[in-house]
Motif scaffolding. Sequence first.
Motif, PDB file in Angstrom:
ATOM      1  N   ILE A   1       0.827  -1.204   0.000  1.00  0.00           N
ATOM      2  CA  ILE A   1       0.000   0.000   0.000  1.00  0.00           C
ATOM      3  C   ILE A   1       0.863   1.256   0.000  1.00  0.00           C
ATOM      4  O   ILE A   1       0.379   2.350  -0.305  1.00  0.00           O
ATOM      5  N   GLN A   2       2.167   1.113   0.322  1.00  0.00           N
ATOM      6  CA  GLN A   2       3.050   2.281   0.319  1.00  0.00           C
ATOM      7  C   GLN A   2       3.543   2.642  -1.083  1.00  0.00           C
ATOM      8  O   GLN A   2       4.268   3.620  -1.244  1.00  0.00           O
ATOM      9  N   ARG A   3       3.160   1.862  -2.085  1.00  0.00           N
ATOM     10  CA  ARG A   3       3.618   2.125  -3.441  1.00  0.00           C
ATOM     11  C   ARG A   3       3.191   3.505  -3.927  1.00  0.00           C
ATOM     12  O   ARG A   3       2.071   3.937  -3.687  1.00  0.00           O
ATOM     13  N   ASP A   4       4.108   4.164  -4.610  1.00  0.00           N
ATOM     14  CA  ASP A   4       3.796   5.425  -5.279  1.00  0.00           C
ATOM     15  C   ASP A   4       3.628   5.100  -6.768  1.00  0.00           C
ATOM     16  O   ASP A   4       4.617   5.029  -7.513  1.00  0.00           O
ATOM     17  N   GLU A   5       2.389   4.887  -7.186  1.00  0.00           N
ATOM     18  CA  GLU A   5       2.142   4.445  -8.554  1.00  0.00           C
ATOM     19  C   GLU A   5       2.603   5.473  -9.581  1.00  0.00           C
ATOM     20  O   GLU A   5       3.081   5.115 -10.658  1.00  0.00           O
ATOM     21  N   ASP A   6       2.476   6.760  -9.248  1.00  0.00           N
ATOM     22  CA  ASP A   6       2.932   7.786 -10.185  1.00  0.00           C
ATOM     23  C   ASP A   6       4.445   7.741 -10.360  1.00  0.00           C
ATOM     24  O   ASP A   6       4.956   7.869 -11.481  1.00  0.00           O
ATOM     25  N   ALA A   7       5.167   7.548  -9.256  1.00  0.00           N
ATOM     26  CA  ALA A   7       6.628   7.466  -9.345  1.00  0.00           C
ATOM     27  C   ALA A   7       7.050   6.238 -10.143  1.00  0.00           C
ATOM     28  O   ALA A   7       8.001   6.295 -10.934  1.00  0.00           O
ATOM     29  N   ILE A   8       6.337   5.131  -9.952  1.00  0.00           N
ATOM     30  CA  ILE A   8       6.656   3.909 -10.687  1.00  0.00           C
ATOM     31  C   ILE A   8       6.388   4.096 -12.173  1.00  0.00           C
ATOM     32  O   ILE A   8       7.187   3.688 -13.018  1.00  0.00           O
ATOM     33  N   ARG A   9       5.275   4.746 -12.487  1.00  0.00           N
ATOM     34  CA  ARG A   9       4.972   5.009 -13.899  1.00  0.00           C
ATOM     35  C   ARG A   9       6.020   5.920 -14.523  1.00  0.00           C
ATOM     36  O   ARG A   9       6.465   5.685 -15.663  1.00  0.00           O
TER      37      ARG A   9
END
Length: 337
Positions: A137-145
């Motif tokens: 849940i700590q994932r930063d999806e925008d940073a990963i993208r």
Amino acid sequence: MDTTHPIPRECLEWRRFRALYLKGRGWYQRDIAEALDVSEVSVSRWLTEAVARGPESLRARLSAGASPRLSPEQKQLIPELLWHGPESYGFRGRVWTRARVAKVIEWEFGVRYHKGHVGRLLEGLGWTPQQPIKRAIQRDEDAIRRWREGAWPELRRRAIRERRALVFEDESGFYLLPGVVKTYAPEGLTPVLREKQTRDHLSVMGGMTPEGRVYTLIRPESLNGLHCVEFLLHLLRVAGERLLVVWDGSPIHRRAAVLDFVSSTRGRVELEALPGYAPDLNPWDEGGWHHLKNVEMRNLVCRDLDELHQELDLAVGRLRQKAHLVQSFFAQAGLAT
């Protein structure tokens, strides 16, 4: 009369017309029933039907079946409803079960279905049972993208520009406990894997390149910073004199010994960190390790670590012969090569 197997419609139709023919020849209903191996009640009903509606009423007709309880339009709405997730309907956890879907259908359309029929209904709509992929849940999806769309192409260009070998690194453990997957066997005779109940394992450090090359370091103890240095030295010998290594933020990657070694190479080794909580960006995570454990070494029972080490070497050797497969692991991670 033997009713073990259903009688074809054509035979039933022949019986009805035969009863009508025999009646016209002056037979009694009792004799007709005995000759056709049916009840007198059936003969009486057929003859009454023929008199009331004509002989054609005795012909076999296909059953129309029960009317569908959901209209085609309602069925097509089900995927749209489910896309909102179970929690939007008050269920705990993001898991759709057949029982939960049955409840949604009842709430939305007032139609009650058995969960077994719900499974067939979902299959017809292209929905199948699948194991969810875990994501922190700590994932930063925008940073990963941004990393996948921006940083990754730049890393490829940088590796070419600076003539560096681009290597993705990761670690995993291989245990004496076998990776169990399904296998065919005679019905009722489930195969038994007699495993040694122990947590003894091999620690593996792996390197993978977009060109399909694979490198490993295997040790019978837990990995630390010194092993990272050892593996980087190994990569300098076999992968290229200049490296661009991509790995995650594991504590062993941040040890002083690792940073001192990288500094001592004076630019021959450059490091790039993956975004946090994004193991799926590494082609090892859901590609290389999964293939070694669940394909190359599936259902494999080893007696000790020496045998496990030997089998692992053989499995890695087979993977090295499949550069196209290694490249597919990059595509699976969303890293176009």
